[in-house]
Scaffold this motif. Structure first.
Motif, PDB file in Angstrom:
ATOM      1  N   HIS A  96      -6.037 117.237 -42.442  1.00  0.00           N
ATOM      2  CA  HIS A  96      -6.313 117.552 -43.843  1.00  0.00           C
ATOM      3  C   HIS A  96      -5.939 116.308 -44.648  1.00  0.00           C
ATOM      4  N   ARG A  98      -4.999 115.126 -48.821  1.00  0.00           N
ATOM      5  CA  ARG A  98      -4.770 115.530 -50.203  1.00  0.00           C
ATOM      6  C   ARG A  98      -4.389 114.293 -50.991  1.00  0.00           C
ATOM      7  N   GLU A 133     -10.585 117.125 -43.482  1.00  0.00           N
ATOM      8  CA  GLU A 133     -11.003 118.188 -44.397  1.00  0.00           C
ATOM      9  C   GLU A 133     -10.046 118.278 -45.576  1.00  0.00           C
ATOM     10  N   GLU A 135      -9.263 120.867 -49.421  1.00  0.00           N
ATOM     11  CA  GLU A 135      -9.579 121.996 -50.292  1.00  0.00           C
ATOM     12  C   GLU A 135      -9.448 121.527 -51.728  1.00  0.00           C
ATOM     13  N   ARG A 154     -19.574 120.265 -48.706  1.00  0.00           N
ATOM     14  CA  ARG A 154     -19.044 121.613 -48.918  1.00  0.00           C
ATOM     15  C   ARG A 154     -19.317 122.435 -47.668  1.00  0.00           C
ATOM     16  N   GLU A 155     -18.276 123.064 -47.165  1.00  0.00           N
ATOM     17  CA  GLU A 155     -18.419 123.853 -45.944  1.00  0.00           C
ATOM     18  C   GLU A 155     -18.179 125.336 -46.172  1.00  0.00           C
ATOM     19  N   ARG A 158     -13.537 129.898 -50.398  1.00  0.00           N
ATOM     20  CA  ARG A 158     -12.641 131.057 -50.345  1.00  0.00           C
ATOM     21  C   ARG A 158     -12.639 131.618 -51.767  1.00  0.00           C
ATOM     22  N   GLN A 173     -13.875 124.495 -49.758  1.00  0.00           N
ATOM     23  CA  GLN A 173     -13.482 123.790 -48.541  1.00  0.00           C
ATOM     24  C   GLN A 173     -14.534 122.722 -48.263  1.00  0.00           C
ATOM     25  N   GLY A 175     -15.452 119.063 -45.800  1.00  0.00           N
ATOM     26  CA  GLY A 175     -15.123 118.333 -44.585  1.00  0.00           C
ATOM     27  C   GLY A 175     -15.966 117.088 -44.438  1.00  0.00           C
TER      28      GLY A 175
END
Length: 185
Positions: A96, A98, A133, A135, A154-155, A158, A173, A175
């Motif tokens: 991930h 960020r 990936e 968020e 965009r995968e 949520r 989400q 990736g």
């Protein structure tokens, strides 16, 4: 030895360089953690003391499944944010990512885009990751545009997964695969 000569510039770009955090950065992390705009964009609601922040920083910098780096403005050696690869999985070669800029005064200057690009280069090129990936919240339009510009797709969504400031928000989400990133570059 002067402080300047001991600065490690792990990854270097045109406007920024990325370096490991140091104890002297603790105050900057703490201030950023309580900046209202940064908290909104990162969905942060947690409260943390300076001591707890210090323990967190110590833990993160020793965690081999994470790589946390400070984003530093090359012009004046000022920390403008941080970027992190986390949950690195050596079997699946995934992680991930960020990013957080310290203050809204740093937005729109290209620091985040360049820092993400440096970290993606490092993740795919040096760490041999296959997939990275992230968020992002539906209201963070600037970040979504940046991630798409870098090649993220965009995968999924949520739906209403974040409750913040009295309302529910979607978590998007996204990736990026190594081959997609290399093709884009």
């Amino acid at each position: 030895m002067s402080e300047e000569s001991t600065v490690i510039k792990l990854l270097e770009g045109e406007r920024v360089y990325l370096r490991p955090p140091e104890k002297r950065d603790l105050g900057l992390f703490y201030q950023s953690f309580y900046n209202p705009m940064v908290r909104r964009l990162t969905g942060t609601y947690r409260v943390m003391s300076m001591d707890a922040m210090g323990s967190w920083l110590e833990r993160v910098t020793h965690d081999e499944s994470r790589l946390l780096l400070c984003i530093v403005d090359r012009e004046n050696d000022r920390v403008v944010g941080d970027v992190e690869l986390l949950e690195m999985d050596p079997v699946n070669r995934s992680a991930h990512i960020r990013i957080a800029l310290r203050d809204e005064k740093e937005f729109g200057k290209g620091y985040g885009t360049e820092a993400m690009g440096l970290m993606l280069d490092h993740g795919f090129g040096c760490l041999n990751l296959h997939r990275i990936e992230l968020e992002v919240f539906d209201y963070n339009h600037r970040a979504i545009r940046t991630y798409e510009k870098l090649g993220f797709r965009r995968e999924g969504v949520r739906r209403e997964a974040l409750f913040y400031e009295g309302a529910y928000h979607d978590v998007i989400q996204m990736g990026l695969l190594a081959r997609e990133y290399r093709k884009k570059k």
